[in-house]
Design a protein around this motif. Structure first.
Motif, PDB file in Angstrom:
ATOM      1  N   ASN A 294     -35.462  -1.493  22.664  1.00 10.78           N
ATOM      2  CA  ASN A 294     -35.374  -2.945  22.456  1.00 10.78           C
ATOM      3  C   ASN A 294     -36.555  -3.711  23.047  1.00 10.78           C
ATOM      4  O   ASN A 294     -36.636  -4.929  22.916  1.00 10.78           O
ATOM      5  N   LEU A 295     -37.455  -2.990  23.731  1.00 13.06           N
ATOM      6  CA  LEU A 295     -38.607  -3.635  24.357  1.00 13.06           C
ATOM      7  C   LEU A 295     -39.927  -3.153  23.765  1.00 13.06           C
ATOM      8  O   LEU A 295     -40.954  -3.186  24.432  1.00 13.06           O
ATOM      9  N   GLY A 296     -39.864  -2.690  22.530  1.00 17.93           N
ATOM     10  CA  GLY A 296     -41.109  -2.330  21.840  1.00 17.93           C
ATOM     11  C   GLY A 296     -41.481  -0.871  21.865  1.00 17.93           C
ATOM     12  O   GLY A 296     -42.499  -0.488  21.280  1.00 17.93           O
ATOM     13  N   ASP A 297     -40.698  -0.031  22.548  1.00 23.94           N
ATOM     14  CA  ASP A 297     -41.014   1.397  22.544  1.00 23.94           C
ATOM     15  C   ASP A 297     -40.691   1.985  21.177  1.00 23.94           C
ATOM     16  O   ASP A 297     -39.777   1.537  20.485  1.00 23.94           O
ATOM     17  N   ARG A 298     -41.446   3.027  20.798  1.00 31.24           N
ATOM     18  CA  ARG A 298     -41.320   3.614  19.456  1.00 31.24           C
ATOM     19  C   ARG A 298     -41.206   5.125  19.546  1.00 31.24           C
ATOM     20  O   ARG A 298     -41.561   5.750  20.551  1.00 31.24           O
ATOM     21  N   ILE A 299     -40.778   5.726  18.470  1.00 33.93           N
ATOM     22  CA  ILE A 299     -40.687   7.181  18.371  1.00 33.93           C
ATOM     23  C   ILE A 299     -42.085   7.769  18.158  1.00 33.93           C
ATOM     24  O   ILE A 299     -42.881   7.236  17.388  1.00 33.93           O
TER      25      ILE A 299
ATOM     26  N   ASN B  97     -32.018   4.450  15.060  1.00 37.80           N
ATOM     27  CA  ASN B  97     -31.480   3.281  14.370  1.00 37.80           C
ATOM     28  C   ASN B  97     -32.423   2.083  14.439  1.00 37.80           C
ATOM     29  O   ASN B  97     -32.488   1.277  13.506  1.00 37.80           O
ATOM     30  N   MET B  98     -33.170   1.973  15.526  1.00 41.76           N
ATOM     31  CA  MET B  98     -34.159   0.904  15.622  1.00 41.76           C
ATOM     32  C   MET B  98     -35.211   1.076  14.530  1.00 41.76           C
ATOM     33  O   MET B  98     -35.586   0.117  13.850  1.00 41.76           O
ATOM     34  N   GLU B  99     -35.704   2.304  14.376  1.00 42.17           N
ATOM     35  CA  GLU B  99     -36.729   2.556  13.368  1.00 42.17           C
ATOM     36  C   GLU B  99     -36.176   2.331  11.958  1.00 42.17           C
ATOM     37  O   GLU B  99     -36.861   1.774  11.086  1.00 42.17           O
ATOM     38  N   LEU B 100     -34.934   2.753  11.718  1.00 43.53           N
ATOM     39  CA  LEU B 100     -34.324   2.546  10.402  1.00 43.53           C
ATOM     40  C   LEU B 100     -34.128   1.058  10.119  1.00 43.53           C
ATOM     41  O   LEU B 100     -34.330   0.596   8.992  1.00 43.53           O
ATOM     42  N   THR B 101     -33.741   0.319  11.149  1.00 42.47           N
ATOM     43  CA  THR B 101     -33.538  -1.120  10.995  1.00 42.47           C
ATOM     44  C   THR B 101     -34.841  -1.813  10.634  1.00 42.47           C
ATOM     45  O   THR B 101     -34.875  -2.727   9.789  1.00 42.47           O
ATOM     46  N   ARG B 102     -35.934  -1.397  11.248  1.00 42.48           N
ATOM     47  CA  ARG B 102     -37.245  -1.993  10.950  1.00 42.48           C
ATOM     48  C   ARG B 102     -37.611  -1.828   9.481  1.00 42.48           C
ATOM     49  O   ARG B 102     -38.346  -2.634   8.916  1.00 42.48           O
ATOM     50  N   LEU B 103     -37.075  -0.759   8.859  1.00 48.02           N
ATOM     51  CA  LEU B 103     -37.376  -0.497   7.453  1.00 48.02           C
ATOM     52  C   LEU B 103     -36.313  -1.067   6.522  1.00 48.02           C
ATOM     53  O   LEU B 103     -36.410  -0.910   5.294  1.00 48.02           O
ATOM     54  N   GLY B 104     -35.298  -1.688   7.085  1.00 47.60           N
ATOM     55  CA  GLY B 104     -34.222  -2.228   6.266  1.00 47.60           C
ATOM     56  C   GLY B 104     -33.300  -1.159   5.707  1.00 47.60           C
ATOM     57  O   GLY B 104     -32.602  -1.385   4.715  1.00 47.60           O
ATOM     58  N   ARG B 105     -33.276   0.023   6.333  1.00 48.74           N
ATOM     59  CA  ARG B 105     -32.429   1.116   5.872  1.00 48.74           C
ATOM     60  C   ARG B 105     -31.105   1.123   6.625  1.00 48.74           C
ATOM     61  O   ARG B 105     -30.992   0.549   7.712  1.00 48.74           O
ATOM     62  N   ASP B 106     -30.112   1.792   6.051  1.00 46.35           N
ATOM     63  CA  ASP B 106     -28.822   1.926   6.719  1.00 46.35           C
ATOM     64  C   ASP B 106     -28.987   2.725   8.012  1.00 46.35           C
ATOM     65  O   ASP B 106     -29.751   3.704   8.050  1.00 46.35           O
ATOM     66  N   THR B 107     -28.265   2.319   9.043  1.00 47.03           N
ATOM     67  CA  THR B 107     -28.320   3.019  10.325  1.00 47.03           C
ATOM     68  C   THR B 107     -27.141   3.990  10.433  1.00 47.03           C
ATOM     69  O   THR B 107     -26.215   3.957   9.627  1.00 47.03           O
TER      70      THR B 107
END
Length: 228
Positions: free
Chosen positions: A16-21, A99-109
Motif C-alpha cells: 500500500n506504500l508503493g512497493d511492487r513485485i 491483488n494490488m498488481e491485479l487491481t492496478r490492471l483492473g483485473r479481478d482479484t
C-alpha cells in the motif's frame, strides 16, 4: 485436488506504500504432490530496489530493468493459477501484493478464501515453535543448499516440500481412504464378488506333512490343529 504453491519477491514490505513485485514463483501440486509444472518470472517493478532488499534477494533495479512488466505476465500467471487454491507462506503478504498488481490492471482479484497460509498451519501443528520457511525445512530435513538468497521459485519449491510434510508426507499417497490424511478416517474397501468355486490348494503333500510334524514339536493345544 490441484493447488498452486506461490512465492513472491518484492521491493519492500508494504504493497500500500508503493512497493511492487519483482519476482513470482509457482509450483503446481495435486493432492500435495508436485507435478513438475512450474511458473516463474522476474518483474520490472518500475521503481528502485532498496539495498537492504538486494542483500536478501540478490535482485537489483539494473537487473530488473529489461524484465517484463507485471501487465505483460499477468495473463500467463492467472492462466497457470486457474481456479486452484493458492498456498503461500505468510499468505496475506503474497495475496496483498498479487491483488494490488491485479487491481492496478483492473483485473479481478483473488478472494481471501482462495489462499492457504502455511505459517498458520505450521503454528497450529507445532505451537510455540518457529514457523519460518528455514525452520520448517530444518524440522523436516529438507535441504537448503539451493537457498543462498531468497528466490521466488526456489522458495516455492521448498514450500511445496514443506506443505507435503505438513499434510502427512509422502505416506499420504498410500491413503487408501482418500481422505487426505484426516485422523480417524476409516479405510473403505470395495465389495468383491465371491468366487464361484474356491481355488485349489497349491500346498504339496510333503509340505503339509512337514508342517504337521513341526506343529507336533510345539506341544499344547494349538489353534492350527483346531482349524484342521
Amino acid at each position: 485436488m490441484r493447488e498452486i504453491i506461490l512465492d513472491t519477491e518484492t521491493t519492500g514490505l508494504d504493497c500500500n506504500l508503493g512497493d511492487r513485485i519483482t519476482e513470482i514463483g509457482c509450483v503446481e501440486v495435486v493432492d500435495c504432490i508436485p507435478t513438475g509444472r512450474t511458473f516463474h518470472t522476474y518483474v520490472n517493478p518500475q521503481r528502485d530496489v532498496p539495498e537492504i532488499v538486494t542483500k536478501i534477494t540478490g535482485l537489483t533495479a539494473e537487473f530488473l530493468a529489461d524484465k517484463p512488466l507485471f501487465e505483460d505476465v499477468a495473463e500467463k500467471f492467472c492462466a497457470f493459477v486457474g481456479d486452484a487454491v493458492i498456498v503461500a507462506h505468510n499468505a496475506p503478504f503474497d495475496a496483498g501484493f498479487v491483488n494490488m498488481e491485479l487491481t492496478r490492471l483492473g483485473r479481478d482479484t483473488y478472494p481471501n478464501q482462495r489462499f492457504k497460509d502455511t505459517v498458520r498451519i505450521a503454528r497450529e501443528k507445532f505451537p510455540g515453535a518457529h514457523a519460518s520457511l528455514d525452520a520448517l525445512c530444518k524440522r523436516f530435513n529438507i535441504s537448503l543448499e539451493t537457498r543462498d538468497k531468497h528466490g521466488a521459485l526456489v522458495d516455492a519449491l521448498l514450500l511445496a516440500e514443506v506443505y507435503l510434510e505438513l499434510n502427512g508426507g509422502r505416506t499420504r499417497a498410500l491413503d487408501l481412504a482418500g481422505d487426505g490424511g484426516n485422523a480417524g478416517a476409516k479405510v473403505a474397501f470395495p465389495a468383491r464378488p465371491q468366487r464361484p468355486s474356491p481355488l485349489a490348494s497349491r500346498i504339496r503333500e510333503d509340505e503339509r506333512a512337514a508342517h504337521i510334524a513341526f506343529l507336533e514339536t510345539l506341544g499344547g493345544e494349538l489353534i492350527w490343529k483346531k482349524l484342521g
